[in-house]
Design an enzyme around this catalytic site. Structure first.
Site, mmCIF file in Angstrom:
data_model
loop_
_atom_site.group_PDB
_atom_site.id
_atom_site.type_symbol
_atom_site.label_atom_id
_atom_site.label_comp_id
_atom_site.label_asym_id
_atom_site.label_seq_id
_atom_site.Cartn_x
_atom_site.Cartn_y
_atom_site.Cartn_z
ATOM 1 N N ARG A 102 0.949 -1.623 -0.086
ATOM 2 C CA ARG A 102 -0.037 -0.265 -0.021
ATOM 3 C C ARG A 102 0.949 1.096 -0.533
ATOM 4 O O ARG A 102 1.882 1.465 1.207
ATOM 5 C CB ARG A 102 -1.019 -0.191 1.112
ATOM 6 C CG ARG A 102 -1.433 1.362 1.437
ATOM 7 C CD ARG A 102 -2.482 1.553 2.343
ATOM 8 N NE ARG A 102 -4.005 0.240 1.710
ATOM 9 C CZ ARG A 102 -4.831 0.231 3.177
ATOM 10 N NH1 ARG A 102 -4.910 0.698 3.819
ATOM 11 N NH2 ARG A 102 -6.050 -0.065 2.034
ATOM 12 N N HIS A 129 -7.435 0.878 -6.282
ATOM 13 C CA HIS A 129 -7.263 0.017 -5.373
ATOM 14 C C HIS A 129 -8.076 -1.533 -5.869
ATOM 15 O O HIS A 129 -8.861 -1.421 -5.410
ATOM 16 C CB HIS A 129 -8.728 0.588 -3.995
ATOM 17 C CG HIS A 129 -8.805 -0.072 -2.908
ATOM 18 N ND1 HIS A 129 -7.419 -0.959 -2.689
ATOM 19 C CD2 HIS A 129 -9.310 0.496 -1.812
ATOM 20 C CE1 HIS A 129 -7.460 -1.067 -1.118
ATOM 21 N NE2 HIS A 129 -8.536 -0.780 -0.761
ATOM 22 N N GLN A 132 -10.082 -4.349 -3.432
ATOM 23 C CA GLN A 132 -11.240 -3.893 -3.210
ATOM 24 C C GLN A 132 -12.521 -3.887 -4.386
ATOM 25 O O GLN A 132 -13.066 -4.605 -3.101
ATOM 26 C CB GLN A 132 -10.924 -2.332 -2.236
ATOM 27 C CG GLN A 132 -12.482 -1.848 -1.789
ATOM 28 C CD GLN A 132 -12.644 -2.465 -0.487
ATOM 29 O OE1 GLN A 132 -12.232 -2.280 0.243
ATOM 30 N NE2 GLN A 132 -14.393 -3.062 -0.880
ATOM 31 N N ASP A 225 -17.303 6.820 -1.407
ATOM 32 C CA ASP A 225 -16.021 6.650 -0.281
ATOM 33 C C ASP A 225 -15.716 7.195 -0.091
ATOM 34 O O ASP A 225 -16.751 8.791 -0.281
ATOM 35 C CB ASP A 225 -15.124 6.103 -1.859
ATOM 36 C CG ASP A 225 -13.483 6.346 -1.339
ATOM 37 O OD1 ASP A 225 -13.480 5.753 -0.126
ATOM 38 O OD2 ASP A 225 -12.950 5.720 -2.023
ATOM 39 N N CYS A 268 -16.323 1.007 0.654
ATOM 40 C CA CYS A 268 -15.059 0.556 1.046
ATOM 41 C C CYS A 268 -14.677 0.280 2.661
ATOM 42 O O CYS A 268 -13.658 -0.272 3.014
ATOM 43 C CB CYS A 268 -13.742 0.590 0.000
ATOM 44 S SG CYS A 268 -13.484 2.781 -0.181
ATOM 45 N N ARG A 296 -13.406 -8.665 0.981
ATOM 46 C CA ARG A 296 -11.811 -8.540 0.922
ATOM 47 C C ARG A 296 -10.523 -10.097 1.256
ATOM 48 O O ARG A 296 -9.500 -10.337 0.503
ATOM 49 C CB ARG A 296 -10.951 -7.306 1.716
ATOM 50 C CG ARG A 296 -11.706 -5.907 1.507
ATOM 51 C CD ARG A 296 -11.629 -4.944 0.819
ATOM 52 N NE ARG A 296 -9.614 -5.620 0.338
ATOM 53 C CZ ARG A 296 -8.844 -4.488 1.334
ATOM 54 N NH1 ARG A 296 -9.718 -3.427 1.462
ATOM 55 N NH2 ARG A 296 -7.902 -4.221 1.486
HETATM 56 N N1 NVA Z 1 -10.189 6.077 -0.911
HETATM 57 C C1 NVA Z 1 -9.514 5.757 0.073
HETATM 58 C C2 NVA Z 1 -9.589 4.711 0.053
HETATM 59 C C3 NVA Z 1 -9.328 3.895 1.503
HETATM 60 C C4 NVA Z 1 -9.428 2.207 1.976
HETATM 61 C C5 NVA Z 1 -8.270 6.692 -0.011
HETATM 62 O O1 NVA Z 1 -7.586 6.531 -0.740
HETATM 63 O O2 NVA Z 1 -8.295 7.127 1.660
#
Ligand code: NVA
Length: 317
Positions: A102, A129, A132, A225, A268, A296
């Site tokens: 990540r 992502h 997800q 989101d 998510c 997930r």
């Molecule tokens: N768009 C959000 C997703 C978190 C799982 C982020 O990048 O923080």
């Protein structure tokens, strides 16, 4: 044959995405039936950004598959500063059979993949992502049946990782993907073009609009989101303030009435009630966010298992 990675949704063909979704469903039904990491083989899991679900679900996934999750705090490793991404990749690739990362820019994970010699999995970047989205597709299928032809309406930040992954991964699954977002927060032009191309081949479609009602009209699934993705905290006052450009895109009970009568709601997580979603929606009967969160685990087990299979097949050549 080059090493296979999962860095963005369209790294998979539609058939490969289908295989992974089928495997995820099988693993959900029989969680310890695949021991592809028995050894235990080590999977390196690095976090440059905050995490809860991703750390938990990858740790559980790797353990279920018989492997050992070597979780690395990105602040300690300081990849790209203390040591170059290329050197980090070479070190990890000698001791781990896969790398899960990540991080921020997509170019960072692309570079990791170029030097690792083992599969690299995107556990969220600024651009995508993809794990997800597999969990979301699995969840939609569980609640709505066959994916091709279903409509997914996402409202909120159209330039963030979730919107862009919905475009690619949703199009690959044959969905009609609609993004409702202010004009100033459009998805990347090249990603949008790629989504149109995939949708044309798969019989789905893609629409980006600044009209939130049009985005969710008759949708089978409505998604949103956070308005402030990780790394965007400096824009928090603009994005979440009283004049937030995203306010018209909040998923309220009223907006849900524009969707199909039995539409499901996806997020998510983490969710910010009263901002991108009203409490009565995320905590109401249409919400499938806890299934989505659990999925997930199953989706990522399927990704790791499939990548391991590709890698072993290549090593045997
Ligand atoms: N768009 C959000 C997703 C978190 C799982 C982020 O990048 O923080």
């Amino acid at each position: 044959m080059p090493v296979r990675h999962f860095l963005r949704d369209d790294d998979l063909t539609a058939q490969e995405q289908r295989t992974i979704l089928d495997r995820a469903r099988a693993l959900k039904a029989d969680p310890f039936s695949d021991r592809c990491l028995d050894g235990p083989h080590v999977v390196a899991v690095l976090f440059d950004k905050q995490t809860l679900r991703t750390q938990v679900s990858f740790t559980a996934a790797i353990a279920h598959l018989g492997g050992f999750p070597m979780v690395i705090d990105g602040k300690l490793a300081n990849v790209g500063v203390r040591e170059s991404i290329a050197d980090t990749a070479r070190v990890l690739g000698r001791e781990a059979v896969a790398i899960v990362w990540r991080t921020y820019g997509q170019e960072r994970i692309d570079e990791m993949a170029a030097y690792a010699g083992v599969p690299v999995v995107n556990a969220l970047t600024d651009s995508f992502h993809p794990c997800q989205i597999l969990a979301d597709l699995m969840t939609i299928e569980e609640h709505k049946g066959d994916l091709p032809g279903l409509t997914l309406g996402y409202v909120g930040d159209g330039a963030n990782n979730m919107a862009q992954s919905y475009l690619l991964g949703g199009a690959l699954a044959g969905l009609h993907v609609r993004i409702g977002t202010p004009a100033a927060y459009q998805p990347d032009v090249a990603i949008l073009a790629r989504a149109h191309e995939i949708a044309a081949a798969r019989g789905g479609s893609v629409l980006v609009t600044d009209d939130p009602v049009a985005a969710v009209a008759d949708a089978d699934a409505v998604a949103t989101d956070t308005w402030v993705s990780m790394g965007m905290e400096g824009e928090s006052a603009t994005r979440k303030g009283s004049a937030s450009p995203f306010a018209p895109y909040a998923v309220t009970s009223e907006l849900m009435t524009a969707a199909s009568r039995d539409a499901i709601f996806l997020h998510c997580l983490p969710a910010y009630r009263g901002f991108e979603v009203a409490p009565e929606v995320i905590d109401g009967p249409a919400s499938v966010v806890w299934d989505e969160s659990e999925n997930r685990l199953h989706a990522q087990k399927a990704v790791l298992s499939w990548l391991r299979e590709q890698q072993l097949a290549q090593d045997c050549r």
